[in-house]
Enzyme design. Structure first.
Site, PDB file in Angstrom:
ATOM      1  N   CYS A  35       0.755  -1.143   0.134  1.00  0.00           N
ATOM      2  CA  CYS A  35       0.085  -0.125   0.013  1.00  0.00           C
ATOM      3  C   CYS A  35       0.815   1.251  -0.041  1.00  0.00           C
ATOM      4  O   CYS A  35       0.402   2.283  -0.326  1.00  0.00           O
ATOM      5  CB  CYS A  35      -1.013  -0.051   1.114  1.00  0.00           C
ATOM      6  SG  CYS A  35      -0.056  -0.005   2.805  1.00  0.00           S
ATOM      7  N   CYS A 104      -2.442  -3.023   8.507  1.00  0.00           N
ATOM      8  CA  CYS A 104      -2.283  -1.726   8.978  1.00  0.00           C
ATOM      9  C   CYS A 104      -1.845  -1.857  10.525  1.00  0.00           C
ATOM     10  O   CYS A 104      -1.188  -1.028  11.218  1.00  0.00           O
ATOM     11  CB  CYS A 104      -3.540  -0.791   8.655  1.00  0.00           C
ATOM     12  SG  CYS A 104      -4.419  -1.113   7.324  1.00  0.00           S
TER      13      CYS A 104
HETATM   14 FE1  FES Z   1      -1.699   0.049   4.243  1.00  0.00          FE
HETATM   15 FE2  FES Z   1      -3.498   0.715   5.910  1.00  0.00          FE
HETATM   16  S1  FES Z   1      -3.862   0.571   3.583  1.00  0.00           S
HETATM   17  S2  FES Z   1      -1.251   0.505   6.174  1.00  0.00           S
END
Ligand code: FES
Length: 126
Positions: A35, A104
């Site tokens: 991400c 996360c």
């Molecule tokens: Fe990667 Fe939340 S989407 S830390």
């Protein structure tokens, strides 16, 4: 669509301990290559306790809520206690996270542990 607990929303809207500690005793930075989110934790240690914990998170809402929660959980704890804060503890304290957001939560505990390891290695204790 992901459903977030009230606790997640509250920490996201009003995150605690945002910022940087100047001359921190330990710094831990982690990132998720998928991400692209980044999290940095700063700790101050006095008498074997985390007297201050701050963070800077460039990431999603869950990552911000996680950072805030981890900083609150770690503050005032001994090094040993703080090292025991697990990825799952953080998610649990937040009232759960959607499965696709668990990574996360992992970042938070990892960044904290890295900051502690940094502190210990500077002191020659790791
Ligand atoms: Fe990667 Fe939340 S989407 S830390």
């Amino acid at each position: 669509m992901a459903i977030y607990s009230d606790t997640v929303m509250e920490h996201f809207t009003n995150p605690r301990n945002v910022g940087e500690i100047e001359n921190a005793d330990g710094v831990g930075e982690v990132g998720n290559p998928v991400c692209g989110d980044m999290m940095t934790f700063y700790i101050k240690v006095d008498d074997g306790r985390l007297s201050d914990v701050k963070f800077k998170t460039f990431g999603c809402g869950a990552a911000i809520a996680v950072s805030s929660m981890v900083s609150e959980m770690a503050k005032g704890k001994t090094i040993e206690e703080a090292l025991k804060i697990s990825r799952n503890d953080v998610a649990e304290e937040l009232g759960g996270l959607p499965t696709q957001k668990m990574h996360c939560s992992n970042l938070g505990a990892d960044a904290l542990h890295k900051a502690i390891e940094d502190y210990l290695s500077k002191k020659g204790q790791s």
